[in-house]
Structure formats: structure tokens, C-alpha cells
Design a protein around this motif. Structure first.
Motif, short mmCIF file in Angstrom:
data_model
loop_
_atom_site.label_atom_id
_atom_site.label_comp_id
_atom_site.label_asym_id
_atom_site.label_seq_id
_atom_site.Cartn_x
_atom_site.Cartn_y
_atom_site.Cartn_z
N VAL A 1 0.84 -1.20 0.00
CA VAL A 1 0.00 0.00 0.00
C VAL A 1 0.87 1.25 0.00
O VAL A 1 2.07 1.19 0.30
N GLU A 2 0.25 2.37 -0.33
CA GLU A 2 0.91 3.66 -0.25
C GLU A 2 0.39 4.40 0.98
O GLU A 2 -0.55 3.96 1.64
N LYS A 3 0.97 5.54 1.26
CA LYS A 3 0.64 6.29 2.47
C LYS A 3 -0.85 6.66 2.53
O LYS A 3 -1.44 6.72 3.62
N VAL A 4 -1.47 6.91 1.38
CA VAL A 4 -2.87 7.30 1.37
C VAL A 4 -3.76 6.23 1.99
O VAL A 4 -4.80 6.53 2.58
N PHE A 5 -3.35 4.96 1.87
CA PHE A 5 -4.11 3.87 2.48
C PHE A 5 -4.18 4.06 3.99
O PHE A 5 -5.25 3.98 4.60
N PHE A 6 -3.04 4.33 4.60
CA PHE A 6 -3.01 4.51 6.05
C PHE A 6 -3.71 5.80 6.47
O PHE A 6 -4.28 5.87 7.57
N ILE B 1 1.57 8.66 9.73
CA ILE B 1 0.34 9.42 9.49
C ILE B 1 -0.02 10.23 10.74
O ILE B 1 -0.08 9.68 11.85
N PRO B 2 -0.26 11.52 10.60
CA PRO B 2 -0.69 12.32 11.75
C PRO B 2 -1.93 11.72 12.42
O PRO B 2 -2.91 11.38 11.74
N GLY B 3 -1.87 11.54 13.71
CA GLY B 3 -3.00 10.97 14.46
C GLY B 3 -2.95 9.47 14.61
O GLY B 3 -3.74 8.90 15.38
N ILE C 1 -4.43 6.22 17.98
CA ILE C 1 -5.35 5.08 17.92
C ILE C 1 -4.69 3.73 17.79
O ILE C 1 -5.38 2.70 17.87
N GLY C 2 -3.36 3.69 17.58
CA GLY C 2 -2.80 2.38 17.32
C GLY C 2 -1.32 2.23 17.56
O GLY C 2 -0.62 3.15 18.00
N VAL C 3 -0.86 1.02 17.22
CA VAL C 3 0.55 0.65 17.38
C VAL C 3 1.02 -0.07 16.13
O VAL C 3 0.23 -0.52 15.30
N GLU C 4 2.34 -0.19 16.04
CA GLU C 4 2.96 -0.90 14.94
C GLU C 4 3.97 -1.89 15.52
O GLU C 4 4.65 -1.59 16.51
N LEU C 5 4.05 -3.07 14.90
CA LEU C 5 5.00 -4.08 15.34
C LEU C 5 6.01 -4.33 14.24
O LEU C 5 5.69 -4.29 13.05
#
Length: 388
Positions: free
Chosen positions: A182-187, A223-225, A229-233
Motif C-alpha cells: 500500500v501507499e501512504k494514502v491507504f493509512f 500518518i498524523p494521528g 489510535i494504534g501501534v505498529e510491530l
């Protein structure tokens, strides 16, 4: 002792059927080219191993460690994110070391999901993503993914049809098994959607480095924000070829990190400290070793895809991961992925993973893992040619 309810919710391990046929063939002396399990075969770079040996010889490193990871490792993780993605992370509040991404994800879900909570996960996908929800007692809803589907249409539809409202979304890009990117727009859309619907996001970024042909994967946390709401592994298993070392980390939202930190404080004392010290050297060290590993996978990808295309099994080259996700040839589609995988072992002497093992929407596919050298891959293609 007759029944364990939680275990009864876990389905039989579908890969076991194919693995048994593979092992039976090997016991008969047959040479099976194993492209099934995604178990990296490339040795860990020498400078990382050397640091492990050095640290292991110091007695004070043999004691219990910290379940959240030693301070210098968390600082290295924070610095790595800053260099790679321009994302600032507080190493004390927004970073935790884990025993691979799989352990971190499973325990985070266990810490945050209660019986009856609804969690969305793609289908097909890596098994721990949906089954961590089952283990935690949550209510799993599958979001089908594929080239012919609009993920956000399916996500919106599932959200409207779900009660109670979904609490969590688990995603992973570059994606295992489908190799989708995916590209950044997806996130950006993910952050907007999940903020609107109050949904927690877990993003498994295990294949951040295994990318080809100029593709650069975005981090969810760019992505700002997103951190709200989340985390990354992330895992060192693929990038630095350290699968057996079991090193990963979870970063992002401090409340989610605190929940994972708390549950891990009851469950483990952290990784063997010399492994953590060697991991610092990996993250802070030269990137050329990662580029060399990526080059090896690129060569294997090209050998496999070019070879299969030549014999009439048409597919595109993936831009990421250490896999090739291949639709079963039309003449064999009626067999389904398990029977087709069995046939590949028995007639072509090649082992692959049946797509249904990643969810019912994967049953028209098989997954090749790029864990053999190009010569062995070409040998396997010759065997497959005989059944095409």
C-alpha cells in the motif's frame, strides 16, 4: 480434562496435513524442495553474531532481564524509527521489546480484548492475526481482501453490520501471504476511518525491509494521528535474518504499550540479555547487510516467478515480502489448495503452503516461500513443469 473450551475454538492446523506428506516422502528418501514454511535460511550477519558471543561471555548478562526490553535497546528502536520514518517515539512510554512480532501481537490482543469484543482482520492473512482474537475470547470478523475487492467498502459494510461496534482492526502491509503493498494514502484512510468509528489499530510491519523494484513501504505511524489510535510491530527476523533469535518490538500509543508492558510483566522476564545487546548492534549498525539479504530474496523471487511463467503458470512479481502468492492454475482450481499442495509434493516433489491455511478466501492460491537457493528453485520448477 475432556475438553478445553479455548482450545476447541482453534481449528486444526491445516498445514499439518501437507507437512505429514512432505515428511513421509523424505523418510522414503525422496528429495523434496521445501518452499512451504517461511523460515529464513540466510545466516544472521556476522557482526551481530559476534556481539552475541561477546555479550554471552559476561556473567552479569546471564541474569533475568527486563520484560519491556533494556533501556539501550528501546533507545535504539526509537532512533531507528526516527531515521527510517521521521517518527519520534518516547523510548520509555511508547516502545516495548517483544519476543518477535508474533508474541507481542498475541499478548497485546490478550491484554486489550475481552469476551464479546469484535475484532476485524483481513482474510486471507497470517494466522496469528485472527487467532490471537480467538485465544483472547474475542469475536472475530473477517474482511476479505484481494485485487478484485475494495478494502474500505468491505470495511464500512462490515462496520455497519456489526453489533457491538468493532473494537480493533489488525492489518499488515506488506502483507503475508498475499504480498500486497500500500501507499501512504491507504493509512491516511485507515486513521480517518478508525478515528471516526473509535477502532484500535494494530499494524504488523514485519516486512518493512523486504521490498523490491524501488518500492518504499510507509509506516502506519507516519500518518498524523496514527499514534492516537494504534501501534505498529516490527520483527528483526526477516530484515536481519534473525528468526530464531525471537526479537521484535511494538511501538506507538502509550496506553496500548502500557497494557502490553503490564501483561508481559506477569508472563516473562524478557529476552536473554545478550540477544538484546546484539539487537542494538543490528538496529544501530550498517544497513548494507539488510540490502544484501534483500538482494538474495530478489534473486530467488526472479528465479521462481520467471521460471513458473515460462512453463505456463502465470503470475506477477511481488514488490515485497519473502513469498510468492500464486493463484492455482485453472485446470487444477477445482482441487482446492490442500489437494493441489498434496499433488505438488507427490508428483512434482515441491512443498508449498495451501492458501486455505490463511483463511477461506485463500483457497484458490498457494504460497511459495523463498527459502531455497535459485538452483533448487529451478529444480523445483522442472518438477512442476511435469504436471502442467
Amino acid at each position: 480434562m475432556k475438553e478445553f473450551t479455548r482450545m476447541s475454538r482453534l481449528p486444526p492446523y491445516v498445514f499439518a496435513t501437507v507437512n505429514k506428506i512432505k515428511m513421509d516422502a523424505r523418510h522414503r528418501g525422496e528429495d523434496i524442495i521445501d518452499l512451504g514454511m517461511g523460515n529464513p535460511d540466510i545466516p544472521t550477519p556476522k557482526h551481530i553474531v559476534d556481539k552475541l558471543i561477546e555479550a554471552s561471555q559476561k556473567g552479569h548478562n546471564h541474569r533475568y532481564s527486563a520484560s519491556m526490553g533494556i533501556t539501550k535497546l528501546r533507545n535504539a528502536i526509537s532512533d531507528w524509527y526516527k531515521r527510517r520514518f521521521g517518527v519520534y517515539l518516547d523510548p520509555d512510554e511508547e516502545v516495548i521489546a517483544t519476543m518477535g512480532a508474533k508474541e507481542g501481537l498475541a499478548h497485546l490482543v490478550l491484554a486489550t480484548i475481552s469476551p464479546g469484543d469484535v475484532v476485524f482482520a483481513p482474510n486471507p492473512t497470517y494466522p496469528i492475526h485472527p487467532y490471537s482474537v480467538i485465544i483472547a475470547g474475542g469475536d472475530l470478523r473477517s474482511i476479505p481482501i484481494g485485487k478484485d475487492r475494495d478494502f474500505f467498502e468491505d470495511l464500512l459494510s462490515a462496520t455497519k453490520q456489526t453489533w457491538p461496534s468493532p473494537k480493533m482492526l489488525i492489518i499488515s502491509y506488506p502483507h503475508n501471504p498475499t504480498t500486497a503493498v500500500v501507499e501512504k494514502v491507504f493509512f491516511e484512510k485507515i486513521v480517518e476511518f478508525c478515528k471516526e468509528h473509535d477502532i484500535i489499530v494494530i499494524h504488523d510491519f514485519a516486512y518493512a525491509d523486504l521490498v523490491f523494484d524501488g518500492y518504499k513501504p510507509p509506516s502506519f505511524l507516519e500518518i498524523p494521528g496514527a499514534k492516537d489510535i494504534g501501534v505498529e510491530l516490527f520483527s528483526l527476523s526477516k530484515s536481519y535474518s534473525m528468526p530464531g533469535w525471537r526479537v521484535g518490538f511494538c511501538v506507538g500509543n502509550p496506553l496500548l504499550i502500557a497494557a502490553l508492558k503490564r501483561i508481559k510483566s506477569y508472563l516473562d522476564y524478557g529476552m536473554f540479555q545478550p540477544i538484546q545487546i546484539a539487537s542494538i548492534i543490528a538496529l544501530n549498525g550498517p544497513y548494507d547487510c539488510v540490502e544484501e539479504i534483500v538482494g538474495i530474496y530478489r534473486e530467488r523471487r526472479d528465479a521462481l516467478v520467471d521460471g513458473l511463467n515460462r512453463i505456463g503458470w502465470q503470475m506477477e512479481k511481488p514488490k515485497a515480502t519473502m513469498f510468492v502468492w500464486a493463484r492455482i492454475p485453472e485446470q487444477f482450481k477445482h482441487m482446492g489448495s490442500i489437494e493441489f499442495s498434496k499433488m505438488l509434493i507427490e508428483k512434482a516433489r515441491v512443498a508449498v503452503s495451501p492458501g486455505i491455511g490463511f483463511g477461506e478466501y485463500g483457497d484458490e492460491y498457494v504460497r511459495f516461500a523463498l527459502v531455497e537457493n535459485p538452483h533448487r528453485i529451478r529444480q523445483g520448477i522442472k518438477g512442476i513443469k511435469g504436471i502442467m
